[in-house]
Design an enzyme around this catalytic site. Structure first.
Site, PDB file in Angstrom:
ATOM      1  N   HIS A 217       0.829  -1.201   0.000  1.00  0.00           N
ATOM      2  CA  HIS A 217       0.000   0.000   0.000  1.00  0.00           C
ATOM      3  C   HIS A 217       0.864   1.253   0.000  1.00  0.00           C
ATOM      4  O   HIS A 217       0.442   2.306   0.452  1.00  0.00           O
ATOM      5  CB  HIS A 217      -0.939   0.002   1.204  1.00  0.00           C
ATOM      6  CG  HIS A 217      -1.918  -1.107   1.185  1.00  0.00           C
ATOM      7  ND1 HIS A 217      -1.661  -2.321   1.795  1.00  0.00           N
ATOM      8  CD2 HIS A 217      -3.127  -1.225   0.615  1.00  0.00           C
ATOM      9  CE1 HIS A 217      -2.694  -3.123   1.599  1.00  0.00           C
ATOM     10  NE2 HIS A 217      -3.590  -2.491   0.896  1.00  0.00           N
ATOM     11  N   ASP A 390       0.589   4.482   4.480  1.00  0.00           N
ATOM     12  CA  ASP A 390       0.423   4.366   3.032  1.00  0.00           C
ATOM     13  C   ASP A 390       0.038   5.670   2.361  1.00  0.00           C
ATOM     14  O   ASP A 390      -0.200   5.695   1.152  1.00  0.00           O
ATOM     15  CB  ASP A 390      -0.598   3.282   2.694  1.00  0.00           C
ATOM     16  CG  ASP A 390      -1.950   3.544   3.342  1.00  0.00           C
ATOM     17  OD1 ASP A 390      -2.120   4.609   3.964  1.00  0.00           O
ATOM     18  OD2 ASP A 390      -2.835   2.681   3.224  1.00  0.00           O
ATOM     19  N   HIS A 393      -4.546   8.709   3.941  1.00  0.00           N
ATOM     20  CA  HIS A 393      -5.523   9.180   4.931  1.00  0.00           C
ATOM     21  C   HIS A 393      -6.253  10.432   4.444  1.00  0.00           C
ATOM     22  O   HIS A 393      -7.475  10.535   4.585  1.00  0.00           O
ATOM     23  CB  HIS A 393      -4.851   9.462   6.269  1.00  0.00           C
ATOM     24  CG  HIS A 393      -5.824   9.894   7.332  1.00  0.00           C
ATOM     25  ND1 HIS A 393      -6.714   9.025   7.912  1.00  0.00           N
ATOM     26  CD2 HIS A 393      -6.069  11.112   7.899  1.00  0.00           C
ATOM     27  CE1 HIS A 393      -7.458   9.670   8.789  1.00  0.00           C
ATOM     28  NE2 HIS A 393      -7.084  10.937   8.799  1.00  0.00           N
ATOM     29  N   GLY A 394      -5.510  11.353   3.864  1.00  0.00           N
ATOM     30  CA  GLY A 394      -6.147  12.586   3.404  1.00  0.00           C
ATOM     31  C   GLY A 394      -7.167  12.346   2.318  1.00  0.00           C
ATOM     32  O   GLY A 394      -8.308  12.833   2.397  1.00  0.00           O
ATOM     33  N   THR A 436      -9.825   1.877   7.389  1.00  0.00           N
ATOM     34  CA  THR A 436     -10.145   1.911   8.810  1.00  0.00           C
ATOM     35  C   THR A 436     -10.829   3.207   9.191  1.00  0.00           C
ATOM     36  O   THR A 436     -11.827   3.215   9.920  1.00  0.00           O
ATOM     37  CB  THR A 436      -8.862   1.752   9.640  1.00  0.00           C
ATOM     38  OG1 THR A 436      -8.175   0.575   9.220  1.00  0.00           O
ATOM     39  CG2 THR A 436      -9.183   1.639  11.117  1.00  0.00           C
ATOM     40  N   PRO A 550      -2.013  11.111  11.710  1.00  0.00           N
ATOM     41  CA  PRO A 550      -2.957  11.799  10.834  1.00  0.00           C
ATOM     42  C   PRO A 550      -4.408  11.650  11.279  1.00  0.00           C
ATOM     43  O   PRO A 550      -5.209  12.577  11.123  1.00  0.00           O
ATOM     44  CB  PRO A 550      -2.717  11.156   9.460  1.00  0.00           C
ATOM     45  CG  PRO A 550      -2.034   9.856   9.752  1.00  0.00           C
ATOM     46  CD  PRO A 550      -1.232  10.084  10.989  1.00  0.00           C
TER      47      PRO A 550
END
Length: 568
Positions: A217, A390, A393-394, A436, A550
Site C-alpha cells: 500500500h 500508506d 488518509h487525506g 479503517t 494523521p
C-alpha cells in the site's frame, strides 16, 4: 507516476468499469465490486476476495471459475466499505455458504467483518480467513499480525479450487488456513509508488539503495540497504523466505511477483537465479509463476512467495482456473448468467418535523464545512500519513466527507429530519471513504445520529446535553469498533481527551466545546512523541516519532469546525 487520470477521486471506479467492459465473459458489475458473469452451480461454496484498488490483478482480476466468485473493490489502497462487501457477499451466496479471504489489514478486517455479521444475521454461514504471508511485517511468534501481500494468490487459488471441486464450507476454510500457514513472502523496493493525481511518490529510496520488506500500500520498507545485482537480490529473497521453511516438504510453488514497474525480462533474469538456488537447497519447484500478480501501482520492486506443498495443496494449486488475469489448464466453456436482476430503488423517507428539518439544515451546513476543511488539508494529511503508513488518509477522508456532503444536500431536498440525515451522512462517508478511518467515522457519525430525532427536537436549553451526548456516543463507537487505546498513536489519542473534556467542563455549549477542541488538539499534537502501535504504521513504529498521527490530527480539526456550527 500515473499518467492516465481523469479525476483522481473517480480513478478506482472508472478503472473497475473498464475492467468489466473488457471482460464480459468473466465479470459482471455489482454494487461494490464484481462477480462472475457465468452461471455458478447451486450448492457451490462462494469465495469472495477483495481489498483496495491499485494492486491489479489482485483482486478483481482473479474472479472466475477455479478461483473467486466475486471481489469487493475499494478505493486506491483502501478497504471496500461494509455495504459494498455485503452486496458482493449476497451475490455470491449459492446456497452452501460464503467463504471470505483478504489480506490482514485493519480496514479490511473491520469492513469484511461487519458485512459478514450482517449476512450471518440473515441465516447465511460466512467464514473468514485473513492472509498473513508477509514475513517482514511481524516476527514468527506474532505471525497472526502479519500483512497479506502476494501470497494472497496461493491461498485464494487453493481455496477456490476446493470450492470448484464441490468441497463444503468447512473444507474450504480448512484448506485456506492450511495454505496460509505454508505461504511466506518477502519483497524489496527500488522506488515508491505515486497515487493517481499526486505529484510525488509516497516514499523514496535513496539512490543506490533498496528498501527491504515494503508494503503493497505504498508503505516504506523496514530498512534501506545497498542495491545489489539481480543475483544478490535473488539470493536475499531466497534466504529470507527459506528461513521459515516448515521442514516437512521439499516441493514448493515459487511466485516471483513484480510490483508495477520492474519489467518481465528483469523478473525472468532474477527468477533464473531463484530457481537455481532453490534447486541447490534441494527443493523442487512445481508450476512456478513469474509476473505481476499483486502490484502497488507504479512501485519499482519485486517479491518472492513460496508455498510449501503437500499432496492436497499441490492438486489444488495445479487445478484448472480461468480468470481475466490468471489461467491454468482447461476449464471449458461456461454459460453466461443472463438472469434478470432487480434494480436498486430509492427508499422512501418520512419528512421530519419543521424543527428537525431546521436542525438537519444546520447539520448539513456543518458537513459542508467539514468537506471544505478536508479539501484544504488533504495534502498535509497524506504527507504525514506517508511517513510510516500508506499516505492515503487525506484522500480517504476527503472522499468520505464529499460523499457525506452530497448525501446531506440530497436529503434536504427530501425533507429529511436530523436523525435520518446524519445517519445517511455516516453511511455515505463509510461507503465512499473505505479503510479503517472510513469504518470508524461512519460508525461515529451514525452513533451520534442515534441521539437525535426526526420529530422531537430538544429545546434550546437542552441543546448542550444533546450535543454532548451525541459526541460522547460517537467516541464510544470509535473505541468499540477500533479497539485502540490512548497512547497507541491513533485518532483515539485526540478523541478520548475530547470526550473527557466535554463531560467535565461546565458552562454553555460553546465554552464546553471549545475546551474539548483544545483537549483534542493537545492530544493530537502529543502523538508526535509516540511510537505507532496500530494500523499500517505499526510495522515501522519508531519511524513515525516526530510526526503526529494523521487520524488524531483530522479528528481535532474536524471537531473544531463542527463547533463553529453548533447552536449558541
Amino acid at each position: 507516476m500515473t499518467f492516465l487520470v481523469n479525476a483522481p477521486s473517480d480513478f478506482a471506479d472508472q478503472a473497475l468499469a473498464g475492467l468489466v467492459a473488457a471482460h464480459p465473459r468473466y465479470l459482471r458489475a455489482v454494487h461494490g465490486g464484481v462477480v462472475r458473469s457465468t452461471v455458478v452451480p447451486q450448492g457451490q461454496v462462494g469465495l469472495v476476495i477483495g481489498g483496495g484498488t491499485g494492486h491489479y490483478p489482485a483482486f478483481a482480476g482473479w474472479v472466475g471459475p477455479g478461483i473467486a466468485h466475486g471481489s469487493a473493490c475499494g478505493n486506491i489502497f483502501a478497504s471496500p466499505s461494509a455495504s459494498q462487501i455485503y452486496s458482493v457477499l449476497k451475490a455470491c451466496d449459492h446456497g452452501a455458504g460464503v467463504f471470505v479471504s483478504f489480506g490482514n489489514y485493519a480496514g479490511d478486517v473491520l469492513h469484511f467483518g461487519q458485512a459478514a455479521e450482517k449476512l450471518r444475521g440473515e441465516g447465511v454461514d460466512v467464514r473468514i480467513v485473513t492472509v498473513t504471508d508477509d514475513i517482514a511485517s511481524a516476527p514468527p511468534q506474532r505471525a497472526a499480525e502479519r500483512r497479506g501481500i502476494a501470497g494472497d494468490l496461493a491461498v485464494f487459488k487453493c481455496a477456490g479450487a476446493a470450492a470448484e471441486e464441490g468441497a463444503d464450507l468447512d473444507a474450504v476454510e480448512r484448506i485456506a488456513v492450511h495454505a496460509n500457514d505454508r505461504t511466506r513472502t518477502f519483497g524489496v523496493a527500488f522506488a515508491g509508488c505515486t497515487l493517481p493525481g499526486a505529484d510525488h511518490p509516497l516514499f523514496t529510496v535513496p539512490e543506490g539503495q533498496m528498501s527491504l520488506g515494503l508494503g503493497i500500500h505504498g508503505e516504506p520498507g523496514i530498512a534501506d540497504v545497498p542495491l545489489g545485482t539481480a543475483d544478490e537480490i535473488a539470493a536475499l529473497l531466497v534466504e529470507k523466505v527459506l528461513a521459515e521453511d516448515p521442514g516437512d516438504s521439499k516441493r514448493v510453488v515459487a511466485l516471483l511477483n513484480g510490483l508495477g514497474t520492474v519489467k518481465y525480462e528483469e523478473l525472468y533474469l532474477t527468477y533464473g537465479t531463484v530457481a537455481r538456488l532453490l534447486g541447490e537447497h534441494g527443493y523442487t519447484v512445481v508450476d512456478a509463476e513469474v509476473g505481476e500478480q499483486c502490484t502497488s501501482l507504479d512501485m519499482a520492486g519485486l517479491s518472492l512467495t513460496l508455498l510449501w506443498l503437500d499432496d492436497e495443496l499441490e492438486r489444488l494449486w495445479t487445478a484448472p482456473c480461468d480468470t481475466p488475469a490468471y489461467r491454468k489448464g482447461v476449464v471449458g466453456e461456461r454459460e453466461i448468467d443472463r438472469t434478470a436482476r432487480a434494480e436498486d430503488t430509492q427508499d422512501d423517507i418520512a419528512p421530519g418535523s419543521a424543527a428537525s428539518q431546521a436542525l438537519a439544515g444546520r447539520i448539513a451546513t456543518g458537513v459542508s464545512a467539514v468537506h471544505a476543511l478536508l479539501q484544504e488539508i488533504e495534502p498535509y494529511l497524506g504527507d504525514i500519513d506517508a511517513i510510516a503508513g500508506d499516505g492515503d488518509h487525506g484522500i480517504g477522508m476527503l472522499r468520505g466527507a464529499a460523499a457525506g456532503d452530497a448525501a446531506a444536500a440530497e436529503l434536504l431536498t427530501r425533507q429529511a429530519g436530523a436523525r435520518t440525515l446524519l445517519e445517511r451522512v455516516g453511511a455515505a462517508w463509510a461507503e465512499r471513504s473505505g479503510g479503517t478511518s472510513g469504518a470508524l467515522w461512519g460508525a461515529a457519525i451514525e452513533a451520534a445520529a442515534a441521539q437525535l430525532d426526526d420529530q422531537d427536537v430538544a429545546a434550546a436549553q437542552d441543546a448542550r446535553e444533546v450535543a454532548v451526548a451525541a459526541a460522547v456516543a460517537a467516541v464510544h463507537a470509535i473505541l468499540q469498533l477500533g479497539k485502540a487505546q490512548v497512547g497507541e498513536k491513533t485518532m483515539v489519542d485526540a478523541a478520548v481527551p475530547f470526550r473527557d473534556a466535554l463531560q467535565s467542563t461546565p458552562g454553555p455549549l460553546p465554552q464546553v466545546w471549545a475546551a474539548a477542541v483544545t483537549a483534542a488538539t493537545t492530544g493530537a499534537e502529543a502523538t508526535k512523541d509516540y511510537s505507532a502501535k496500530r494500523g499500517r504504521a505499526k510495522t515501522h513504529q519508531d519511524k513515525s516519532i516526530g510526526t503526529p498521527d494523521p487520524g488524531a490530527v483530522s479528528f481535532a480539526r474536524i471537531v473544531a469546525v463542527v463547533g463553529e456550527h453548533l447552536p449558541g
